[in-house]
Scaffold this active site. Structure first.
Site, PDB file in Angstrom:
ATOM      1  N   GLY A 142       0.826  -1.199   0.000  1.00 23.06           N
ATOM      2  CA  GLY A 142       0.000   0.000   0.000  1.00 23.06           C
ATOM      3  C   GLY A 142       0.857   1.245   0.000  1.00 23.06           C
ATOM      4  O   GLY A 142       2.059   1.198  -0.255  1.00 23.06           O
TER       5      GLY A 142
ATOM      6  N   SER B 129      -1.579  -5.029   9.036  1.00 20.42           N
ATOM      7  CA  SER B 129      -1.067  -3.775   9.605  1.00 20.42           C
ATOM      8  C   SER B 129      -0.014  -3.243   8.638  1.00 20.42           C
ATOM      9  O   SER B 129       0.164  -3.816   7.562  1.00 20.42           O
ATOM     10  CB  SER B 129      -0.498  -4.024  10.998  1.00 20.42           C
ATOM     11  OG  SER B 129       0.451  -5.056  10.922  1.00 20.42           O
ATOM     12  N   TYR B 130       0.675  -2.182   9.020  1.00 18.80           N
ATOM     13  CA  TYR B 130       1.629  -1.546   8.105  1.00 18.80           C
ATOM     14  C   TYR B 130       2.638  -2.563   7.547  1.00 18.80           C
ATOM     15  O   TYR B 130       3.456  -3.096   8.272  1.00 18.80           O
ATOM     16  CB  TYR B 130       2.344  -0.395   8.835  1.00 18.80           C
ATOM     17  CG  TYR B 130       3.450   0.229   8.016  1.00 18.80           C
ATOM     18  CD1 TYR B 130       3.184   0.865   6.814  1.00 18.80           C
ATOM     19  CD2 TYR B 130       4.774   0.163   8.443  1.00 18.80           C
ATOM     20  CE1 TYR B 130       4.199   1.411   6.054  1.00 18.80           C
ATOM     21  CE2 TYR B 130       5.796   0.719   7.700  1.00 18.80           C
ATOM     22  CZ  TYR B 130       5.502   1.334   6.501  1.00 18.80           C
ATOM     23  OH  TYR B 130       6.505   1.870   5.748  1.00 18.80           O
ATOM     24  N   ARG B 131       2.503  -2.872   6.283  1.00 14.56           N
ATOM     25  CA  ARG B 131       3.389  -3.795   5.540  1.00 14.56           C
ATOM     26  C   ARG B 131       3.503  -5.184   6.190  1.00 14.56           C
ATOM     27  O   ARG B 131       4.518  -5.858   6.046  1.00 14.56           O
ATOM     28  CB  ARG B 131       4.794  -3.207   5.369  1.00 14.56           C
ATOM     29  CG  ARG B 131       4.850  -1.922   4.577  1.00 14.56           C
ATOM     30  CD  ARG B 131       4.323  -2.084   3.154  1.00 14.56           C
ATOM     31  NE  ARG B 131       4.685  -0.949   2.359  1.00 14.56           N
ATOM     32  CZ  ARG B 131       3.929   0.156   2.247  1.00 14.56           C
ATOM     33  NH1 ARG B 131       2.766   0.227   2.849  1.00 14.56           N
ATOM     34  NH2 ARG B 131       4.358   1.157   1.506  1.00 14.56           N
ATOM     35  N   GLU B 132       2.421  -5.584   6.871  1.00 11.33           N
ATOM     36  CA  GLU B 132       2.420  -6.919   7.468  1.00 11.33           C
ATOM     37  C   GLU B 132       1.032  -7.518   7.385  1.00 11.33           C
ATOM     38  O   GLU B 132       0.041  -6.797   7.411  1.00 11.33           O
ATOM     39  CB  GLU B 132       2.797  -6.837   8.948  1.00 11.33           C
ATOM     40  CG  GLU B 132       4.276  -6.919   9.142  1.00 11.33           C
ATOM     41  CD  GLU B 132       4.686  -6.850  10.583  1.00 11.33           C
ATOM     42  OE1 GLU B 132       3.881  -7.239  11.461  1.00 11.33           O
ATOM     43  OE2 GLU B 132       5.807  -6.397  10.815  1.00 11.33           O
TER      44      GLU B 132
END
Ligand code: EPU
Length: 292
Positions: free
Chosen positions: A135, A168-171
């Site tokens: 994203g 979540s952020y890049r996970e």
């Protein structure tokens, strides 16, 4: 049960992975295997599990740095049509994990469905994007996912939905060996509204990121509330070259490679950026790019 040897027809030995990654560096895969069907894929995974052969999964190689030594065991390349089908039903899109994200975006836009368009300009496959919750500032893929079919390392197929899915952020919570297929819930919208939004994002990306060079997207995750690119830039590293790899002078969180670059050149730049940023700002940068 078939043994790994039975898949010789779809196996290549010592295939150079530099040909399959955007950074164009990296050594060979001991075995590069391209299953033609879902059944063949399951067969290879079960055989590798029984014979204790390590398995890696290659998407489109856009967020991947392969070391010069290469990879032992099997690298699965899911580029056959069977792994990348796209199907729209109402406001839902079903996408095979091997489909290119750009293709999933364009099909949903054509069908008048908004959502995935915020991912415009992000390279890679649907599977890779799901795994790392791809994203940008306008949103990430996880918010649109309703279910994901996965294949475990022992060859079992399962469906993950509801609480089993978290992003979540890049996970993501999708840590099974292989992602097979995902269902996305999108929102009907006018074609004009979607393309207008995409055009704006695209122009911004083109203005700030080195799209045309050989790169692997952002190398580091952004530390909470900060930008890795800004920190590397402020450490004075823009344009720094080691061997034939260079910290982009356009955006410092990108490393671009030139002809003759090696994985070692890229790894040395990564170490340099990490140590300078830690020394000057006391911030430990965490890798976003996968290293094999
Ligand atoms: N900046 C600099 N110098 C640089 C790079 C950036 O001063 O060399 C400044 C910019 O001027 C801006 C700030 O840093 O004020 C943030 O930069 P930018 O807007 O480019 O966003 P970013 O945080 O560097 C993130 C994602 C990108 C994504 C863009 C746009 C990460 C690690 N990066 O970049 O994602 O495309 O936002 O949505 O989360 C990727 O993950 O591979 C990637 C490229």
């Amino acid at each position: 049960m078939r043994s790994f040897k039975d898949f010789a027809e779809i196996t290549q030995r010592d295939e150079l992975l530099s040909q399959h990654t955007w950074l164009k560096v990296g050594g060979p895969a001991q075995f590069l295997v391209r299953p033609r069907t879902r059944d063949e894929l399951v067969g290879v995974v079960v055989a590798c599990h029984h014979e204790q052969i390590p398995v890696h999964v290659l998407g489109s190689g856009s967020n991947l740095l392969v070391r010069d030594e290469g990879v032992s065991g099997v690298v699965l390349h899911l580029n056959a049509a069977a792994h990348g089908a796209l199907q729209i039903d109402g406001n839902r899109l079903r996408a095979g994990a091997g489909a290119l994200l750009s293709h999933a975006i364009s099909e949903s836009v054509k069908a008048g469905l908004g959502g995935l368009d915020v991912l415009v300009g992000i390279p890679g496959t649907v599977g890779g994007a799901l795994h790392g919750n791809a994203g940008g500032r306008s949103g990430d893929i996880g918010q649109f996912v309703r279910s994901v079919e996965v294949l475990t390392a022992s060859g079992e197929q399962r469906t993950r939905h509801g609480e089993e899915l978290s992003f979540s952020y890049r996970e993501s919570s999708l840590n099974e060996l292989i992602l097979l297929e995902a269902e996305f819930e999108l929102a009907p919208e006018s074609h004009e509204a979607i393309t207008h939004r995409m055009r704006k994002l695209w122009i911004m990306k083109k203005a700030t990121q080195p799209l045309v060079f050989q790169s692997a997207g952002c190398i580091f995750k952004n530390p909470r509330g900060m930008s890795a690119g800004l920190l590397i830039d402020q450490a004075g590293l823009k344009g720094t070259r080691i061997g034939n790899a260079e910290i982009s002078d356009r955006h410092a969180n990108f490393i671009v490679t030139h002809s003759g670059a090696t994985a070692r050149d890229v790894l040395r730049l990564i170490d340099l950026a990490r140590s300078k940023v830690a020394e000057q700002f006391g911030v430990e940068l965490e890798l976003e790019v996968q290293i094999w």
